[in-house]
Design a protein around this motif. Sequence first.
Motif, mmCIF file in Angstrom:
data_model
loop_
_atom_site.group_PDB
_atom_site.id
_atom_site.type_symbol
_atom_site.label_atom_id
_atom_site.label_comp_id
_atom_site.label_asym_id
_atom_site.label_seq_id
_atom_site.Cartn_x
_atom_site.Cartn_y
_atom_site.Cartn_z
ATOM 1 N N MET A 22 46.298 54.908 41.119
ATOM 2 C CA MET A 22 45.532 53.678 41.239
ATOM 3 C C MET A 22 46.578 52.660 41.876
ATOM 4 O O MET A 22 47.697 52.490 41.733
ATOM 5 N N ALA A 23 45.704 52.108 43.023
ATOM 6 C CA ALA A 23 46.395 51.134 43.791
ATOM 7 C C ALA A 23 46.134 49.780 43.261
ATOM 8 O O ALA A 23 46.723 49.006 43.420
ATOM 9 N N CYS A 45 50.843 46.214 47.455
ATOM 10 C CA CYS A 45 51.016 45.980 45.929
ATOM 11 C C CYS A 45 49.540 45.514 45.574
ATOM 12 O O CYS A 45 49.184 45.628 44.462
ATOM 13 N N GLY A 46 48.602 45.924 46.482
ATOM 14 C CA GLY A 46 47.012 45.939 46.212
ATOM 15 C C GLY A 46 46.230 44.778 46.538
ATOM 16 O O GLY A 46 45.010 44.922 46.100
ATOM 17 N N LYS A 47 46.857 43.676 46.913
ATOM 18 C CA LYS A 47 46.026 42.680 47.192
ATOM 19 C C LYS A 47 45.130 42.747 48.078
ATOM 20 O O LYS A 47 43.961 42.463 47.967
ATOM 21 N N MET A 223 50.633 39.505 42.863
ATOM 22 C CA MET A 223 50.560 40.887 42.499
ATOM 23 C C MET A 223 51.759 41.868 42.812
ATOM 24 O O MET A 223 52.400 41.573 43.693
ATOM 25 N N TYR A 224 51.651 43.041 42.183
ATOM 26 C CA TYR A 224 52.996 43.695 42.404
ATOM 27 C C TYR A 224 52.702 45.057 41.597
ATOM 28 O O TYR A 224 52.126 45.446 40.382
ATOM 29 N N LEU A 225 53.075 45.964 42.773
ATOM 30 C CA LEU A 225 52.500 47.393 42.181
ATOM 31 C C LEU A 225 51.275 47.593 41.695
ATOM 32 O O LEU A 225 51.026 48.280 40.648
ATOM 33 N N GLY A 226 50.447 46.982 42.189
ATOM 34 C CA GLY A 226 48.758 47.100 41.694
ATOM 35 C C GLY A 226 48.279 46.326 40.432
ATOM 36 O O GLY A 226 47.222 46.214 40.383
ATOM 37 N N GLU A 227 49.512 45.448 40.007
ATOM 38 C CA GLU A 227 49.015 44.800 38.894
ATOM 39 C C GLU A 227 49.106 43.104 39.196
ATOM 40 O O GLU A 227 49.589 42.743 40.168
#
Length: 255
Positions: A22-23, A45-47, A223-227
């Motif tokens: 999951m990204a 990070c997924g942003k 956001m960091y590591l997708g979260e």
Amino acid sequence: MEIIEPIIEFKNVCVSYAKNTMAVKYVNAAVARNSITAIMGPSGCGKSTLLRAANLMHMLYPNITVGGEILLNGKNILDMEPIEVRRRVGMVFQRPTPFPTMSIYDNVLAGFSLNGIRLSKSQKEQIVETSLRNVSLWDEVKDVLNKKGTFLSGGQQQRLCIARALALKPDVLLMDEPTSALDPIATKHIEELLVQLKDEVTILIVTHNMGQAKRISERSMFMYLGELIEYDDSAKMFTDPRDERTKAYLTGKMG
């Protein structure tokens, strides 16, 4: 800050590029109408992935899947037709992308052409002038509307792309690093423009520029590591972040 009237809501949103990878991981956030929300975080990070999901861009790539719900005025866009979503949720990219074979005039109207929407000559002229005035470009290009969009400077091209997105009167405007390819003067003009535009459209902007986020946004996501680690008033986040990871990023200890 209590969000009274959310226009777009992310509910347990996950984005995967491959099975079990999951990204974006279970993001929950509600975005207030007529506001600017900045999405920050280190590279990867997924942003941008989250932002593009709100425009259904993942549907262009068969390996990407999106879970959860993305509500636009209470309706899940993942259940809507992409053409409808993209009329209501505009997108502006990192580098200016005027259609190179089209004139400035036709670039503004491109969304109507691509959606098969027929307009009279007077309607076209009104939309072009209004859209270009909205991005403070009309006086600069009104005498050269038949020239190619690529004839313009970088900053002018980006404002043209914003005008093209605004022409369809979207509810939300998504912007992915819209000033990273521009010089400081053009960046300042775009920032001033966005602050004016929030009265007409809700703006979500991905940015690496923390100064920019602080200057123009009411609220910020980190956001960091997708979260989604933290989501708060920008003024509060920049002065007193709750999470140590947010603090590390904002103070330059995390790249």
